[in-house]
Design a protein around this motif. Structure first.
Motif, mmCIF file in Angstrom:
data_model
loop_
_atom_site.group_PDB
_atom_site.id
_atom_site.type_symbol
_atom_site.label_atom_id
_atom_site.label_comp_id
_atom_site.label_asym_id
_atom_site.label_seq_id
_atom_site.Cartn_x
_atom_site.Cartn_y
_atom_site.Cartn_z
ATOM 1 N N THR A 47 32.756 51.777 -6.822
ATOM 2 C CA THR A 47 31.874 51.859 -7.971
ATOM 3 C C THR A 47 30.473 52.374 -7.615
ATOM 4 O O THR A 47 29.996 52.229 -6.494
ATOM 5 C CB THR A 47 31.714 50.475 -8.624
ATOM 6 N N THR A 48 29.838 52.939 -8.629
ATOM 7 C CA THR A 48 28.458 53.401 -8.547
ATOM 8 C C THR A 48 27.849 53.313 -9.933
ATOM 9 O O THR A 48 28.571 53.455 -10.932
ATOM 10 C CB THR A 48 28.389 54.855 -8.033
ATOM 11 N N PRO A 49 26.542 53.075 -10.048
ATOM 12 C CA PRO A 49 25.914 53.228 -11.352
ATOM 13 C C PRO A 49 25.908 54.707 -11.744
ATOM 14 O O PRO A 49 26.193 55.574 -10.909
ATOM 15 C CB PRO A 49 24.493 52.711 -11.120
ATOM 16 N N GLU A 50 25.581 54.982 -12.970
ATOM 17 C CA GLU A 50 25.659 56.354 -13.464
ATOM 18 C C GLU A 50 24.825 57.297 -12.608
ATOM 19 O O GLU A 50 23.614 57.135 -12.455
ATOM 20 C CB GLU A 50 25.200 56.409 -14.922
ATOM 21 N N TYR A 51 25.498 58.269 -11.999
ATOM 22 C CA TYR A 51 24.870 59.258 -11.125
ATOM 23 C C TYR A 51 24.047 58.612 -10.002
ATOM 24 O O TYR A 51 23.105 59.216 -9.491
ATOM 25 C CB TYR A 51 24.015 60.235 -11.938
ATOM 26 N N SER A 52 24.408 57.400 -9.623
ATOM 27 C CA SER A 52 23.777 56.721 -8.477
ATOM 28 C C SER A 52 22.258 56.612 -8.634
ATOM 29 O O SER A 52 21.521 56.642 -7.652
ATOM 30 C CB SER A 52 24.107 57.462 -7.174
ATOM 31 N N TRP A 53 21.799 56.423 -9.855
ATOM 32 C CA TRP A 53 20.363 56.581 -10.114
ATOM 33 C C TRP A 53 19.545 55.338 -9.797
ATOM 34 O O TRP A 53 18.317 55.426 -9.711
ATOM 35 C CB TRP A 53 20.130 56.982 -11.574
ATOM 36 N N LYS A 54 20.177 54.154 -9.584
ATOM 37 C CA LYS A 54 19.390 52.933 -9.445
ATOM 38 C C LYS A 54 19.905 52.050 -8.318
ATOM 39 O O LYS A 54 20.934 52.331 -7.705
ATOM 40 C CB LYS A 54 19.380 52.161 -10.764
#
Length: 461
Positions: A120-127
């Motif tokens: 998993t990753t947050p959306e586009y790894s933004w945070k």
């Protein structure tokens, strides 16, 4: 928990089996993932088939490389041939085509690693935490009600619970080190360009790929596999001439370590600072020459935010942004869209000045040691801890993003637990291209301590 290097030696002698190791990883996924949500895709059938092929190669004495048969996961920000790379976003078409591997994933396949699935990753790894509309939130192995950190939170939780021995993450402002600190695992943000990236990140040359493991030795072994020139990355460094395992156990006697408890501008949780100071005492007892000193820079958060928020604006440019986009990403993208070229160049100038300052610092000190984070894991599903004065993840990650600006290697190793049972991390920062020395310091500390051997609360139940 068996290390990758131990697995490979067991495969060589016939004492261990890639099939058994892969099945154990799949069993751990089956047992724990519903509670922590670390995977977005698991290919059990494909993994077992790959493990059987690996076992045949080992029996024939013809392994493909030093990672043959090692159960591995990949953050869903790196391209994988045949699998979608959704980046935690609803804006990407899962139909693809998905016909190319990222360079690091290609190197995994070339060595024969068993790729279990994607994390998993947050959306586009933004945070700095891991949650998304697409896949939900990822919990912590030590307490699933706490965040895993991010943006490589799925990878950190996966290796923390034995759901694979290796994982590949990405780090644009701390994204392998933050979740490693929150989960008590190990992660390295290497010198920029050492692990090639393709396609390039919207966040530009802040973004690195990095190994995520339970031990420093495994991080070095994975780094051996995934480094090397790739023509698709214009900034890729030449293939290293020697293994990162060479000299790993040379210790720290005589090394000059600069220790900064707060970089001169950070307020730490008292338990965090006490544990980090104890870790530095271990390095001193091992023979390092430790000097408490601040590097001498002020917080570069404004410059980092200009560069990072500009990248967020690029991510959303050309897309119709609806309610299925992370509201925090939308907010910072709007800020980023308002920056001018002059703002961007001013931020870049701050970046270059910081790089020069750290280059001079490392003329006097072999490595810089700091806390990895000033806090421990907070409730899952939040971008910031309770009571934060800022909505921005960069407000609580002051030790990580400066070294994305400078592109230096930065290693995270666990250095203790709070009274509440949450991990605390030690960050070891080396001069650019001194990845081997950075790992050497981390290995010396880990060989003298047992924090990496402790069993996560979820696994102990």
């Amino acid at each position: 928990m068996t290390q990758a290097t131990e697995l490979v030696e067991g495969y060589r002698t016939g004492a261990l089996s890639p099939v058994d190791a892969t099945q154990a990883a799949l069993d751990a996924i089956e047992q724990y993932d519903a509670q922590v949500n670390a995977f977005v895709l698991v290919d059990a059938e494909g993994a077992l088939a790959a493990a059987k092929e690996s076992e045949s190669r080992w029996r024939a004495g013809r392994p493909l490389g030093p990672g043959d048969g090692v159960p591995t996961s990949v953050k869903d920000a790196l391209w994988t041939n045949g699998w979608p790379t959704m980046r935690g976003s609803t804006m990407i078409d899962p139909a693809g085509p998905w016909d190319e591997d990222a360079p690091s994933v290609a190197r995994l396949r070339e060595t024969g690693a068993v790729i279990l699935g994607k994390t998993t990753t947050p959306e586009y790894s933004w945070k700095g935490v891991t949650d998304s509309f697409t896949y939900g939130a990822t919990g912590n192995p030590w307490d699933p009600t706490k965040t895993s950190g991010g943006s490589s939170g799925g990878s950190a939780t996966a290796v923390g619970l034995g759901m694979g021995v290796w994982s590949l993450g990405t780090d644009g402002g701390g994204s392998v080190r933050i979740p490693a600190a929150f989960t008590g695992t190990v992660a390295l943000k290497p010198t920029y360009g050492l692990i090639p990236l393709f396609p390039p990140s919207a966040f530009g040359t802040l973004s690195h790929a990095g190994p995520m493991t339970r031990t420093v030795r495994d991080a070095a072994a994975l780094l051996d596999v995934v480094t090397g020139f790739d023509p698709r990355d214009w900034s890729a460094m030449p293939t290293p001439a020697r293994s990162f395992l060479d000299g790993l156990d040379d210790g720290v006697a005589g090394l000059r370590i600069g220790f900064s408890a707060d970089l001169g501008f950070v307020d730490n949780d008292p338990e965090v600072e006490a544990l980090v100071r104890s870790a530095v005492d271990v390095l001193a007892a091992l023979g390092a020459e430790v000097t408490e000193v601040d590097p001498g820079f002020t917080d570069p958060i404004d410059a980092f935010n200009v560069l990072w928020w500009s990248g967020a604006a690029k991510v959303l440019s050309g897309h119709i942004v609806d309610n299925r986009v992370d509201p925090g990403l939308r907010r910072v993208a709007e800020l980023g869209a308002a920056y001018t070229a002059s703002d961007f160049l001013d931020a870049t100038a701050v970046r270059m000045e910081l790089g020069t300052l750290m280059g001079r610092f490392h003329q006097q000190y072999d490595v810089l040691v700091t806390p990895t984070l000033p806090i421990t894991a907070f409730p899952v599903g939040q971008d910031v801890p309770d009571g934060s004065a800022s909505p921005d993840w960069t407000d609580w990650t002051p030790y990580t993003y400066p070294f994305n600006l400078t592109q230096q290697p930065a290693l995270m190793v666990p250095c203790g637990f709070t009274v509440a049972g949450l991990p605390v991390g030690l960050q070891i920062v080396g001069n650019r291209h001194a990845d081997a020395l950075t790992l050497q310091v981390g290995q010396a500390y880990q060989a003298a301590t047992d924090w990496h051997r402790l069993t996560p609360s979820l696994e102990a139940r």
